[in-house]
Write a protein that holds these residues in place. Structure first.
Motif, PDB file in Angstrom:
ATOM      1  N   ILE A  84       0.876  -1.191   0.000  1.00  0.00           N
ATOM      2  CA  ILE A  84       0.000   0.000   0.000  1.00  0.00           C
ATOM      3  C   ILE A  84       0.904   1.229   0.000  1.00  0.00           C
ATOM      4  N   PRO A  85       1.526   1.546  -1.140  1.00  0.00           N
ATOM      5  CA  PRO A  85       2.546   2.598  -1.145  1.00  0.00           C
ATOM      6  C   PRO A  85       2.037   3.947  -0.638  1.00  0.00           C
ATOM      7  N   ALA A  86       0.831   4.331  -0.992  1.00  0.00           N
ATOM      8  CA  ALA A  86       0.364   5.666  -0.580  1.00  0.00           C
ATOM      9  C   ALA A  86       0.184   5.741   0.933  1.00  0.00           C
ATOM     10  N   LEU A  87      -0.182   4.621   1.547  1.00  0.00           N
ATOM     11  CA  LEU A  87      -0.326   4.634   3.006  1.00  0.00           C
ATOM     12  C   LEU A  87       1.036   4.822   3.661  1.00  0.00           C
ATOM     13  N   ALA A  88       2.053   4.182   3.074  1.00  0.00           N
ATOM     14  CA  ALA A  88       3.411   4.346   3.594  1.00  0.00           C
ATOM     15  C   ALA A  88       3.895   5.776   3.389  1.00  0.00           C
ATOM     16  N   GLN A  89       3.566   6.340   2.219  1.00  0.00           N
ATOM     17  CA  GLN A  89       3.967   7.730   1.956  1.00  0.00           C
ATOM     18  C   GLN A  89       3.319   8.673   2.957  1.00  0.00           C
ATOM     19  N   SER A  90       2.068   8.420   3.276  1.00  0.00           N
ATOM     20  CA  SER A  90       1.404   9.298   4.250  1.00  0.00           C
ATOM     21  C   SER A  90       1.985   9.084   5.648  1.00  0.00           C
ATOM     22  N   ALA A  91       2.295   7.826   5.980  1.00  0.00           N
ATOM     23  CA  ALA A  91       2.871   7.541   7.304  1.00  0.00           C
ATOM     24  C   ALA A  91       4.183   8.290   7.486  1.00  0.00           C
ATOM     25  N   ARG A  92       4.968   8.369   6.414  1.00  0.00           N
ATOM     26  CA  ARG A  92       6.277   9.031   6.506  1.00  0.00           C
ATOM     27  C   ARG A  92       6.140  10.504   6.859  1.00  0.00           C
ATOM     28  N   THR A  93       4.996  11.101   6.520  1.00  0.00           N
ATOM     29  CA  THR A  93       4.848  12.546   6.768  1.00  0.00           C
ATOM     30  C   THR A  93       4.407  12.855   8.194  1.00  0.00           C
ATOM     31  N   ILE A  94       4.077  11.832   8.967  1.00  0.00           N
ATOM     32  CA  ILE A  94       3.492  12.080  10.289  1.00  0.00           C
ATOM     33  C   ILE A  94       4.601  12.274  11.320  1.00  0.00           C
ATOM     34  N   GLY A  95       4.593  13.420  11.972  1.00  0.00           N
ATOM     35  CA  GLY A  95       5.426  13.647  13.147  1.00  0.00           C
ATOM     36  C   GLY A  95       6.883  13.300  12.960  1.00  0.00           C
ATOM     37  N   SER A  96       7.506  12.976  14.097  1.00  0.00           N
ATOM     38  CA  SER A  96       8.925  12.643  14.156  1.00  0.00           C
ATOM     39  C   SER A  96       9.051  11.123  14.216  1.00  0.00           C
ATOM     40  N   PRO A  97      10.263  10.582  14.088  1.00  0.00           N
ATOM     41  CA  PRO A  97      10.431   9.133  14.239  1.00  0.00           C
ATOM     42  C   PRO A  97       9.846   8.620  15.559  1.00  0.00           C
ATOM     43  N   GLN A  98      10.001   9.396  16.633  1.00  0.00           N
ATOM     44  CA  GLN A  98       9.461   8.947  17.925  1.00  0.00           C
ATOM     45  C   GLN A  98       7.942   8.792  17.849  1.00  0.00           C
ATOM     46  N   ILE A  99       7.300   9.747  17.213  1.00  0.00           N
ATOM     47  CA  ILE A  99       5.841   9.685  17.068  1.00  0.00           C
ATOM     48  C   ILE A  99       5.461   8.494  16.195  1.00  0.00           C
ATOM     49  N   ARG A 100       6.197   8.304  15.124  1.00  0.00           N
ATOM     50  CA  ARG A 100       5.840   7.223  14.198  1.00  0.00           C
ATOM     51  C   ARG A 100       6.096   5.851  14.816  1.00  0.00           C
ATOM     52  N   ASN A 101       7.016   5.793  15.749  1.00  0.00           N
ATOM     53  CA  ASN A 101       7.269   4.527  16.431  1.00  0.00           C
ATOM     54  C   ASN A 101       6.138   4.129  17.356  1.00  0.00           C
ATOM     55  N   ILE A 105      -2.398   3.303  13.387  1.00  0.00           N
ATOM     56  CA  ILE A 105      -3.416   3.530  12.349  1.00  0.00           C
ATOM     57  C   ILE A 105      -4.802   3.657  12.975  1.00  0.00           C
ATOM     58  N   GLY A 106      -5.046   2.866  14.013  1.00  0.00           N
ATOM     59  CA  GLY A 106      -6.350   2.957  14.688  1.00  0.00           C
ATOM     60  C   GLY A 106      -6.528   4.314  15.350  1.00  0.00           C
ATOM     61  N   GLY A 107      -5.455   4.805  15.923  1.00  0.00           N
ATOM     62  CA  GLY A 107      -5.504   6.122  16.565  1.00  0.00           C
ATOM     63  C   GLY A 107      -5.735   7.226  15.553  1.00  0.00           C
ATOM     64  N   PRO A 114      -9.323  16.487  10.835  1.00  0.00           N
ATOM     65  CA  PRO A 114      -9.406  16.861   9.418  1.00  0.00           C
ATOM     66  C   PRO A 114      -8.045  16.697   8.731  1.00  0.00           C
ATOM     67  N   ALA A 115      -6.980  16.787   9.519  1.00  0.00           N
ATOM     68  CA  ALA A 115      -5.631  16.689   8.973  1.00  0.00           C
ATOM     69  C   ALA A 115      -5.013  15.316   9.207  1.00  0.00           C
ATOM     70  N   GLY A 116      -5.802  14.342   9.625  1.00  0.00           N
ATOM     71  CA  GLY A 116      -5.275  12.987   9.839  1.00  0.00           C
ATOM     72  C   GLY A 116      -4.674  12.471   8.534  1.00  0.00           C
ATOM     73  N   ASP A 117      -3.386  12.180   8.530  1.00  0.00           N
ATOM     74  CA  ASP A 117      -2.696  11.994   7.248  1.00  0.00           C
ATOM     75  C   ASP A 117      -3.039  10.692   6.533  1.00  0.00           C
ATOM     76  N   MET A 118      -3.398   9.648   7.310  1.00  0.00           N
ATOM     77  CA  MET A 118      -3.694   8.387   6.642  1.00  0.00           C
ATOM     78  C   MET A 118      -5.114   8.341   6.087  1.00  0.00           C
ATOM     79  N   ILE A 119      -5.953   9.221   6.582  1.00  0.00           N
ATOM     80  CA  ILE A 119      -7.382   9.089   6.273  1.00  0.00           C
ATOM     81  C   ILE A 119      -7.680   9.268   4.781  1.00  0.00           C
ATOM     82  N   PRO A 120      -7.087  10.281   4.110  1.00  0.00           N
ATOM     83  CA  PRO A 120      -7.377  10.378   2.667  1.00  0.00           C
ATOM     84  C   PRO A 120      -6.975   9.114   1.901  1.00  0.00           C
ATOM     85  N   VAL A 121      -5.872   8.504   2.293  1.00  0.00           N
ATOM     86  CA  VAL A 121      -5.435   7.290   1.587  1.00  0.00           C
ATOM     87  C   VAL A 121      -6.443   6.166   1.795  1.00  0.00           C
ATOM     88  N   LEU A 122      -6.872   5.991   3.049  1.00  0.00           N
ATOM     89  CA  LEU A 122      -7.825   4.920   3.351  1.00  0.00           C
ATOM     90  C   LEU A 122      -9.168   5.176   2.655  1.00  0.00           C
TER      91      LEU A 122
END
Lengths: 282, 749
Positions: A84-101, A105-107, A114-122
Motif C-alpha cells: 500500500i505505497p500511498a499509506l506508507a507515503q502518508s505515514a512518513r509525513t506524520i510527526g517525528s520518528p518517535q511519534i511514528r514509532n 493507524i487505529g488512533g 481533518p488533517a489525519g494523514d492516513m485518512i485520505p489514503v484509506l
C-alpha cells in the motif's frame, strides 16, 4: 484514576463493557497531548498497546488486514510499504520518528482529525474499518466512521479492531503541503490511487473540509479521460480536473493557512499526482 | 580553513577542539538539567495567568482553591513582601498583577501544592473577576495612543543624525519591511527550585543567564537583604536571550518562604511561550541613496519595535537596531529614528542578535535593491561600501579594532556553488510531503552581510569576576558565568591548560558567592569571563614567580609554561612548581569604557564589532510556494578560533535560527493572544530543513584588547543568514518579500 492494561481483545471487550467511560490508550500521541492540556478529563484508561492481535497485520490475497495498533513506522517501512505505497507515503509525513514509532493507524482513524494523514489514503482505497465490542462486530466505511472534526461514530464500548485495506495493482500517490519539510500538520493533502485491473481511480483530500473527503466528481470526470492501456490522460481534461478538485474542497482560514492557499494547492496536488501516474496524451 | 573539518583533538589548550566536560553526560541523558532537581518535602508551584491582553482585576477569590486537598498556599500581589515590581534594565513589571493585566499570560496568582496536577487544578479553581478593556496591539498606533502603563507607551525614542541631513544620492531606493515575533524556543522549559533557609533567606536554583541580576530583582521583591538571597545555576537547556529576564524566580521564592518548604516549578511548553520574552516584532521604513559610482550617500530609517506590555531590554534592543541599521557599510550621512513601544502584546526582550536582526533583514534587502538599480553585482556593491578599520559608524564612533568586511565577503563569494539536487523527492521543496518534482524547481542565490556589537554598550559598567584557586597543585576556578551550552566550561579548561599547563581544572559551583560575571549574552562571555579566568590564572603565575624568587633568592621570568631563573641556573614548569602550594587569586575584568549616545545618537557607545556574511542557495517551488534551502555558506570575522568544533557549533546553530526566522518561526497573534504557543504550530526547523552549512572562511585577525584576540561568535550567524535566504528566494521568484518569516502563500499570490 483507573489505569488498566488489556491483554487480549476479549479482555478489552470486558473492560469496556464494565465501564464504557474508560478511554483507550494506544500510541498516546494525540491522547496524551489532550490530557496534558487538560482538554480531556479522564477517569479511567485502558492501555491497548500490548494486545498482540491488534499489533498484527496479514496479507489475504486482494487485501491486507491491519490491526489497529500497527504503528506508522511499520506501515512506513517493510512489506506494507510495497503493498500500500500511498499509506506508507502518508505515514512518513506524520510527526517525528518517535511519534511514528508509537502512533497507530487505529488512533489516526479514531482521532478523526481533518488533517489525519492516513485518512485520505484509506478513503481513496475504500478501506473498511472493523469495529468490535462485547456485543459483537460491525464494519464501517471510513466516511461512516468519521462524522466531523475530531468526532467518530464509535459507541462508548466499541473499539477499532482492524482496518481492511484493498491491495491494488496500479500506481499510488500521497502528496502533502506544509510549510516545513517534515514533521508538520498538513495544510492540504491528497491521495490518488489506481487499480489498473478495474480501471479505477480514487482521489481523496485532507485538511480542506471538516473531515477528509473523496473528490468523486473529479474521479468520475477524469476516469472518462484516461486511457488505461497506455496510462495516459487527455491534456484537454486537466484544467477541468483541477477545478473539480478545488470545488470538492471547502477549506477554512486559520493560523496555519488561508482558505485561498488551501484551495489553490489542493488543485495543484491533484494535477501533480495525476501527472506522476499518467502521461499526458498529446 | 581546514581545521573545521578536523576530528576532535585530544589536546587541550586554546585553539584546539577540546571536548566538552559535560558532553558525555548530556549525550547520555545523565546531565542534571534544572527540571531534574528535586528535594524531599518538596511542593510544586503553578502560576495562574491572565487570559486577557488588557483587563482590570476587580476581585480575586481563591477560597475554594485553597480549601482543596493538597494545596498549601495561594499567593497574590498582596503577598509580595517587597517591591511588587521587577525588570532587567528598568523595573516596570509587577511580580503579580494587582490592578491591571497588560498581556495574555501575565501572572496573577501562584499556587503551591503537594502534586503538580493538584497545583494546576487549584489554579483553575481560582476565581478572578476581570473587566475586559480594549487592548492596544498596534505598535505604530502605540506611539500616540493613550498610555497602557504609568510610564507611558514609549519606552525609548532614539534619533541618530550623522553627517549632512540634506545630502542625497541620485540613485534612491525605498521600502517598508516587517519582522514577526520569533521565540527562543529553548528545549528545556523554565524550571527551578527554591529552598527556604534557616537564616530567613532563600536559596534559588534556576536555569538562567545572569545569576546576579536575578538575585538583585528577587531581593528587592522579597524585601530581603542582598546576602539572604543566594542564586545557584541549575543545568540550562538553551537560552538564546529568553532566560535573561526573571520569570518564575520571585514566585518560587515567595512560595518557599511562605510554606517553609522547598518549592519546584516547571513550565510546560505552552506556559514557556507565555513565560518569557520574545524577539521584538519590527516595522521598518528605509530610504537608501547612492551616487552613480555606487557609493552610499545617505540612509534614512524609521524603526518601530513592539516591546509588548513591559520594558525588559527594549531600550538596548532599540539602540542596536538603530546604531547598526545601515549594516557593515560606510555611510557618510544618516537620519535614523527609532521607537521602542509598549503594547498589550506579549513582552519582548533579548534574543540572539538583539535588534541587529530586525534592521539587517530590511537593510540588506535595500542593498540588493540598490545594487540592482546600479546594475552592480550584489557582492561587488557591498565591497564598494564595506567598512574598514578607521572608518566611522553612523554613531560617530571610529572603528579602532579589526573590521575584515571585505575579507569576509570576498572569501564567501569565491566559495564554489552547490550542484543541482540529483537525489529524490524528499530532498526537494516539500520534503516528506513529496509535493515537488525537479521540473517544478527554480534555484536562487542570495548574499547578505552583518555587523554586531560585542558586549554591553552605552556606558554600562560591564565586568566579570573570577577566582583561580590553587589547592596543593590542583586548579579550582570560581566564576558566576552561566553555561547555557555555548562552551564556557570547555574554554575554562583550555585557558587553564594554556596558562598553567594543568589539565583537569575543576569548575566550582556557579552561584552568587562570588561577584557578577554579567549575563551570558551579547557574545560577551569569552571576552569577559574568559578574560577574567585568564587574568586570575596569570595572577597565580605572578604570585608563584614572587614566591619562587624570594625562596630561591633569584628573580624568575615566565617563558612559555616554564619559570626560568634570571641566572639561567634553574627552570621549572608552572604545573610542577604549583604542587604543594596554595593560591587564591580573585580578579575583576572589564572591557574598555563605553559612553552614552548624545541627543543626536552620537558617541563611542560600543566596544568591539564582529562581521559576518552569508550566502544562501535555495530551491523554490513557485506554484506551491515551498522553499528548500540547499546550502548556506558563510564567512565570519572571529578574531581567533579558540575551539574549532565549538565555533562550528555556534555557526550552525545560529544559522538554523536565522533560517527559522526566514521561513518558519512566527508567533501568530490575534488581539494580543498567541495562537500557536506550542511546537505543533510554532515550527522550528528540523534536520530536513537545515541544509549543509559550509564555512568558506573564518577570518582570524587578532582583535586588540580581546583576550586571545578572540571575538564573540555566537550572534553573527543568526543576523545575516535570514536576509541571505530571503534574497535567494527573491532571486528565484522575483517576489518582494518584505516580511519575515515568509509564508508559502507569499510566493503564490
Amino acid at each position: 484514576m483507573d489505569f488498566l492494561i488489556a491483554s487480549s481483545t476479549e479482555d478489552l471487550c470486558e473492560l469496556l463493557a464494565e465501564d464504557p467511560t474508560r478511554q483507550l490508550l494506544a500510541g498516546g500521541t494525540d491522547f496524551m497531548v489532550e490530557v496534558n492540556f487538560r482538554h480531556r478529563d479522564v477517569s479511567g484508561v485502558i492501555a491497548i498497546d500490548r494486545i498482540e492481535d491488534l499489533k498484527q497485520w496479514r496479507h489475504d490475497g486482494d487485501s491486507v488486514l491491519i490491526g489497529s495498533c500497527v504503528t506508522y513506522r511499520e506501515i512506513e517501512r517493510g512489506p506494507l510499504s510495497t503493498l500500500i505505497p500511498a499509506l506508507a507515503q502518508s505515514a512518513r509525513t506524520i510527526g517525528s520518528p518517535q511519534i511514528r514509532n508509537t502512533g497507530t493507524i487505529g488512533g489516526n482513524l479514531a482521532t478523526a482529525s481533518p488533517a489525519g494523514d492516513m485518512i485520505p489514503v484509506l478513503l481513496a482505497l475504500g478501506a473498511l474499518v472493523n469495529i468490535r465490542s462485547k456485543s459483537g462486530t460491525r464494519q464501517l466505511q471510513v466516511d461512516e466512521l468519521i462524522t466531523g472534526v475530531k468526532t467518530n461514530s464509535l459507541q462508548e464500548d466499541e473499539f477499532i479492531e482492524s482496518v481492511r485495506v484493498p491491495v491494488l495493482r496500479g500506481p499510488q500517490e500521497f502528496l502533502k503541503v506544509g510549510p516545513r519539510n517534515a514533521m508538520v500538520i498538513s495544510v492540504t493533502s491528497l491521495a490518488m490511487v489506481t487499480d489498473i485491473d478495474k480501471e479505477y481511480i480514487g482521489i481523496a483530500l485532507g485538511s480542506v473540509s471538516a473531515s477528509p473527503c473523496r473528490s468523486k466528481e473529479a474521479e468520475y470526470f477524469i476516469s472518462e479521460n484516461i486511457d488505461w492501456n497506455n496510462m495516459t490522460v487527455q491534456s484537454g481534461a486537466i484544467e477541468n480536473f483541477e477545478r473539480l478538485i478545488r470545488e470538492s474542497a471547502n477549506p477554512i482560514d486559520d493560523h496555519r493557512s488561508s482558505s485561498a492557499y488551501r484551495t489553490h494547492t489542493i488543485g495543484v496536488l491533484g494535477r501533480r499526482a495525476l501527472f506522476r501516474i499518467f502521461r499526458l496524451e498529446n | 580553513m581546514s581545521l573545521l573539518e578536523e576530528g576532535i583533538a585530544s589536546a587541550a589548550g586554546v585553539g584546539v577542539s577540546a571536548t566538552r566536560p559535560d558532553g558525555k553526560e548530556k549525550a547520555r541523558g545523565d546531565f542534571l538539567f534544572s527540571n531534574d532537581l528535586s528535594s524531599e518535602d518538596m511542593l510544586w508551584g503553578q502560576t495562574l495567568r491572565s487570559p486577557y491582553p488588557s483587563a482590570k482585576i476587580r476581585k480575586i477569590d481563591f477560597s475554594q482553591a485553597l480549601a482543596m486537598d493538597g494545596v498549601h498556599a495561594i499567593l497574590t500581589a498582596d503577598d509580595v513582601p517587597g517591591e511588587n515590581i521587577f525588570g532587567l534594565e528598568h523595573p516596570d513589571q509587577p511580580v503579580l498583577a494587582f490592578d491591571l493585566v497588560r498581556y495574555v499570560g501575565e501572572p496573577v496568582a501562584i499556587v503551591a501544592a503537594n502534586h503538580p496536577e493538584v497545583a494546576k487544578k487549584a489554579a483553575d479553581a481560582i476565581y478572578v473577576d476581570y473587566e475586559e478593556l480594549d487592548p492596544l496591539v498596534n505598535s505604530q498606533k502605540a506611539i500616540k495612543a493613550a498610555p497602557i502603563h504609568p510610564e507611558g507607551n514609549i519606552i525609548r525614542h532614539l534619533v541618530i543624525k550623522h553627517g549632512d541631513p540634506d545630502a542625497i544620492g541620485n540613485i534612491i531606493v525605498e521600502g517598508e519591511y516587517e519582522v514577526g515575533m520569533q521565540d527562543q524556543a529553548f528545549l528545556g522549559t523554565e524550571s527551578g527550585i527554591a529552598f527556604p533557609s534557616a537564616d530567613g533567606g532563600v536559596d534559588l536554583h534556576i536555569s538562567t543567564q545572569w545569576l546576579h541580576s536575578d538575585k538583585d530583582q528577587v531581593a528587592s521583591a522579597l524585601n530581603l537583604p542582598d546576602d539572604l538571597v543566594r542564586v545557584t545555576l541549575a543545568g540550562v537547556g538553551g537560552a538564546f536571550g529568553g532566560r535573561e529576564d526573571v520569570s518564575m524566580h520571585v514566585h518560587l521564592c515567595m512560595l518557599a518562604m511562605h510554606t517553609g518548604r522547598p518549592v519546584k516549578m516547571v513550565y510546560d511548553r505552552n506556559e514557556s511561550f507565555l513565560g518569557h520574552v520574545h524577539r521584538h516584532p519590527a516595522k521598518i521604513w528605509f530610504r537608501h541613496s547612492a551616487d552613480e559610482s555606487g557609493l552610499l550617500v545617505k540612509v534614512e530609517a524609521k524603526v518601530v519595535l513592539d516591546g509588548g506590555a513591559y520594558a525588559s531590554t527594549t531600550s538596548a534592543v532599540l539602540a542596536n537596531a538603530c546604531c547598526f541599521s545601515v549594516g557593515p557599510y560606510r555611510v557618510p550621512n544618516a537620519v535614523i529614528e527609532g521607537w521602542g513601544v509598549r503594547t498589550n502584546n506579549p513582552p519582548c526582550g533579548a534574543m540572539r542578535g538583539f535588534g541587529n536582526v530586525q534592521t539587517c533583514f530590511a537593510a540588506e534587502a535595500q542593498m540588493d535593491k540598490l545594487a540592482k538599480a546600479l546594475s552592480l553585482d550584489p557582492v561587488e556593491f557591498r565591497l564598494l561600501n564595506a567598512l574598514e578599520t578607521g572608518d566611522t559608524l553612523i554613531t560617530g564612533q571610529e572603528i579602532t579594532g579589526t573590521a575584515p568586511v571585505k575579507e569576509v565577503l570576498t572569501s564567501l563569494a569565491e566559495y564554489p556553488l552547490p550542484e543541482p539536487i540529483k537525489s529524490g523527492l524528499l530532498d526537494l521543496p516539500g520534503g516528506t510531503g513529496r509535493t515537488t518534482d525537479k521540473s517544478h524547481v527554480k534555484r536562487g542565490v542570495g548574499y547578505a552581510a552583518s555587523i554586531k556589537n560585542l558586549m554591553f554598550s552605552e556606558g554600562f559598567d560591564d565586568f566579570s569576576e573570577a577566582r583561580c584557586i590553587i589547592s596543593d597543585g590542583e586548579v579550582l576556578i570560581k566564576s558566576a558565568c552561566v553555561e547555557v551550552g555555548q562552551g564556557f566550561v570547555t574554554l575554562v579548561g583550555q585557558i587553564v591548560e594554556e596558562t598553567l599547563g594543568i589539565t583537569d581544572a575543576t569548575i566550582l559551583p556557579v552561584d552568587t558567592s562570588i561577584g557578577s560575571a554579567g549575563s551570558t549574552s551579547a557574545s560577551r562571555q569569552t571576552w569577559m569571563s574568559g578574560g577574567a579566568v585568564l587574568k586570575a590564572c596569570e595572577a597565580v603565575v605572578n604570585a608563584l614567580i614572587i614566591d619562587l624568587s624570594s625562596e630561591n633568592g633569584v628573580a624568575y621570568d615566565k617563558s612559555g609554561l616554564n619559570l626560568v631563573s634570571k641566572d639561567g641556573s634553574h627552570s621549572i614548569d608552572i604545573a610542577t612548581a604549583l604542587q604543594g602550594r596554595n593560591y587564591d587569586e580573585h580578579v575583576t575584568h572589564r572591557h574598555k569604557r563605553t559612553f552614552p549616545l548624545d541627543h543626536n545618537g552620537q558617541g563611542n557607545a560600543h566596544v568591539s564589532f564582529a562581521f559576518a556574511a552569508h550566502r544562501a542557495v535555495v530551491d523554490v517551488d513557485e506554484e506551491l510556494g515551498l522553499v528548500r534551502v540547499v546550502e548556506i555558506a558563510t564567512s565570519q570575522d572571529v578574531g581567533r578560533v579558540l575551539n574549532p568544533v565549538q565555533a562550528r557549533g555556534q555557526i550552525e546553530g545560529g544559522i538554523a535560527q536565522g533560517l527559522g526566522l526566514a521561513l518558519l518561526e512566527d508567533l501568530v497573534l490575534n488581539n494580543g493572544k498567541i495562537l500557536n504557543a506550542n511546537f505543533t504550530d510554532y515550527l522550528l526547523p528540523t534536520s530536513m530543513d537545515i541544509p549543509p552549512i559550509k564555512i568558506a572562511s573564518l577570518i582570524e585577525q587578532s582583535e586588540p584588547g580581546a583576550p586571545f584576540g578572540a571575538k564573540g561568535i555566537g550572534e553573527p550567524p543568526v543576523i545575516s543568514s535570514t536576509p541571505a535566504i530571503i534574497s535567494a528566494v527573491r532571486n528565484a521568484t522575483g517576489k518582494k518579500l518584505n516580511r519575515v518569516p515568509i509564508k508559502p502563500e507569499d510566493l503564490v499570490f
